[in-house]
Design a protein around this motif. Structure first.
Motif, mmCIF file in Angstrom:
data_model
loop_
_atom_site.group_PDB
_atom_site.id
_atom_site.type_symbol
_atom_site.label_atom_id
_atom_site.label_comp_id
_atom_site.label_asym_id
_atom_site.label_seq_id
_atom_site.Cartn_x
_atom_site.Cartn_y
_atom_site.Cartn_z
ATOM 1 N N ASN A 2 0.888 -1.121 -0.081
ATOM 2 C CA ASN A 2 -0.049 -0.058 -0.020
ATOM 3 C C ASN A 2 1.071 1.264 -0.077
ATOM 4 O OD1 ASN A 2 -1.591 2.364 0.396
ATOM 5 N ND2 ASN A 2 -2.856 0.951 2.178
ATOM 6 N N HIS A 37 -9.335 3.418 -3.429
ATOM 7 C CA HIS A 37 -9.182 2.587 -4.874
ATOM 8 C C HIS A 37 -10.132 1.484 -4.875
ATOM 9 C CE1 HIS A 37 -7.346 0.168 -7.690
ATOM 10 N NE2 HIS A 37 -7.027 1.277 -8.314
ATOM 11 N N THR A 38 -11.108 1.481 -5.456
ATOM 12 C CA THR A 38 -12.097 0.351 -5.511
ATOM 13 C C THR A 38 -12.408 -0.391 -6.577
ATOM 14 O OG1 THR A 38 -13.757 1.925 -6.126
ATOM 15 C CG2 THR A 38 -13.566 1.526 -3.941
ATOM 16 N N GLU A 39 -11.750 -0.019 -7.687
ATOM 17 C CA GLU A 39 -11.802 -0.847 -9.034
ATOM 18 C C GLU A 39 -10.844 -1.644 -9.353
ATOM 19 O OE1 GLU A 39 -13.376 -1.991 -12.374
ATOM 20 O OE2 GLU A 39 -14.420 -0.104 -11.517
ATOM 21 N N VAL A 40 -11.080 -2.968 -9.199
ATOM 22 C CA VAL A 40 -10.183 -4.087 -9.414
ATOM 23 C C VAL A 40 -10.719 -5.271 -10.507
ATOM 24 C CG1 VAL A 40 -9.425 -3.761 -7.081
ATOM 25 C CG2 VAL A 40 -11.207 -5.316 -7.786
ATOM 26 N N SER A 41 -11.559 -4.947 -11.341
ATOM 27 C CA SER A 41 -12.009 -5.678 -12.513
ATOM 28 C C SER A 41 -10.876 -6.076 -13.557
ATOM 29 C CB SER A 41 -13.027 -5.294 -13.276
ATOM 30 O OG SER A 41 -12.825 -4.079 -14.054
ATOM 31 N N TYR A 44 -10.560 -3.257 -16.094
ATOM 32 C CA TYR A 44 -10.009 -1.978 -15.640
ATOM 33 C C TYR A 44 -8.420 -2.232 -15.591
ATOM 34 C CZ TYR A 44 -8.900 1.847 -12.751
ATOM 35 O OH TYR A 44 -8.478 3.139 -12.203
ATOM 36 N N LEU A 45 -7.801 -3.355 -15.072
ATOM 37 C CA LEU A 45 -6.590 -3.597 -14.931
ATOM 38 C C LEU A 45 -5.854 -3.686 -16.284
ATOM 39 C CD1 LEU A 45 -6.345 -5.959 -11.879
ATOM 40 C CD2 LEU A 45 -5.983 -3.725 -11.885
ATOM 41 N N ASP A 55 -3.992 5.661 -13.409
ATOM 42 C CA ASP A 55 -4.372 5.241 -12.360
ATOM 43 C C ASP A 55 -3.177 5.572 -11.149
ATOM 44 O OD1 ASP A 55 -5.033 3.718 -9.600
ATOM 45 O OD2 ASP A 55 -6.544 2.768 -10.541
ATOM 46 N N GLY A 58 -2.679 2.825 -8.667
ATOM 47 C CA GLY A 58 -2.327 1.418 -9.098
ATOM 48 C C GLY A 58 -0.929 1.750 -9.593
#
Length: 95
Positions: A2, A37-41, A44-45, A55, A58
């Motif tokens: 993190n 940070h909530t998007e982890v599909s 998206y990656l 990002d 990221g």
């Protein structure tokens, strides 16, 4: 890793045939970063990998994690050197 908090990395290594315990303090990389940070599909990656979207969190998470691994693999390099190498590797990734 993190990048919004400092991290204590602990492990063992072999130096001159002897096993040694190591601790490394890694300072906060994103000092003034806020927001979750909530998007982890996977979609998206993939867009982040392909540089279709930016990002900052990221990118920082990848860079700091790679730097920690590089430092473990090359203990003689400084954290700064490991961070610079990780940043270079991430920025020049093949898309």
């Amino acid at each position: 890793m993190n990048p919004r908090v400092s991290t204590l990395a602990c492990g063992v290594t072999q130096v001159d045939g002897q096993t040694r315990y190591i601790e490394q303090d890694w300072p906060t990389y994103l000092e003034d970063f806020s927001g979750a940070h909530t998007e982890v599909s996977a979609e998206y990656l993939l867009k982040v990998w392909n540089k279709e979207i930016e990002d900052a969190y990221g990118d920082a998470a990848v860079i700091t994690t790679m730097a920690m691994v590089l430092k473990q693999m090359q203990p003689e390099c400084s954290q700064d050197e490991a961070l610079q190498k990780a940043k270079q590797l991430w920025e020049t990734r093949a898309i």
